[in-house]
Design an enzyme around this catalytic site. Sequence first.
Site, PDB file in Angstrom:
ATOM      1  N   CYS A  74       0.837  -1.198   0.000  1.00 28.85           N
ATOM      2  CA  CYS A  74       0.000   0.000   0.000  1.00 28.85           C
ATOM      3  C   CYS A  74       0.871   1.247   0.000  1.00 28.85           C
ATOM      4  CB  CYS A  74      -0.876  -0.044   1.249  1.00 28.85           C
ATOM      5  SG  CYS A  74      -2.374   0.891   1.131  1.00 28.85           S
ATOM      6  N   HIS A  75       0.565   2.188  -0.892  1.00 31.23           N
ATOM      7  CA  HIS A  75       1.308   3.447  -0.959  1.00 31.23           C
ATOM      8  C   HIS A  75       0.912   4.375   0.189  1.00 31.23           C
ATOM      9  CE1 HIS A  75       1.493   2.064  -5.157  1.00 31.23           C
ATOM     10  NE2 HIS A  75       2.644   2.696  -5.197  1.00 31.23           N
ATOM     11  N   GLU A 112      -7.471   2.512   3.024  1.00 30.87           N
ATOM     12  CA  GLU A 112      -7.549   3.356   4.212  1.00 30.87           C
ATOM     13  C   GLU A 112      -8.936   3.266   4.851  1.00 30.87           C
ATOM     14  OE1 GLU A 112      -3.939   4.358   2.167  1.00 30.87           O
ATOM     15  OE2 GLU A 112      -5.971   4.057   1.417  1.00 30.87           O
ATOM     16  N   ASP A 126     -11.719  -4.697  21.854  1.00 34.25           N
ATOM     17  CA  ASP A 126     -10.748  -4.559  22.942  1.00 34.25           C
ATOM     18  C   ASP A 126     -11.370  -3.911  24.170  1.00 34.25           C
ATOM     19  OD1 ASP A 126      -8.070  -4.505  24.180  1.00 34.25           O
ATOM     20  OD2 ASP A 126      -8.242  -2.339  23.882  1.00 34.25           O
TER      21      ASP A 126
END
Length: 155
Positions: A74-75, A112, A126
């Site tokens: 991924c860039h 993203e 979590d």
Amino acid sequence: MLTHINEKGYAKMVDISEKNDTKRKAIAKSKITMSKEALDKIKNGQIKKGDVLSVAQVAGIMGAKNTSMNIPMCHQINLVGCDLEFEIDDENCSINIYAICKCLGKTGVEMEALNACTTAALTIYDMCKAVDKKMVISDIHLVEKTGGKSGDFEF
């Protein structure tokens, strides 16, 4: 031809230097299903670790910003906006998470958005695992994207 493999057969990051910058937007979704007790505690601010959705919001944004650190090919992109929306589904004891990411650049912002909604779901897990260890994260997918050479997409 595989675009992420070099002439020696090793992984490479694709060269996008010749592409034009365009406005791009992506929306992704994830879902976390939990017990009624956990959902009620989230809604009533009774989770001991704090305000679950506020923390998940920030975690999702951080996830979007760190995508290129997590996904090898991924860039790094010029992320110009990221927002998350949480839709509580009382009937199914779940929370639908939507991540909306925007960039101005040579490559898309889908990863993203996907990373943002997934990170938000993991954060909810979590923060609530003391109440419900059987939570399930699912339905992670791209909802829509605009911009770029491949055009628009809608799920």
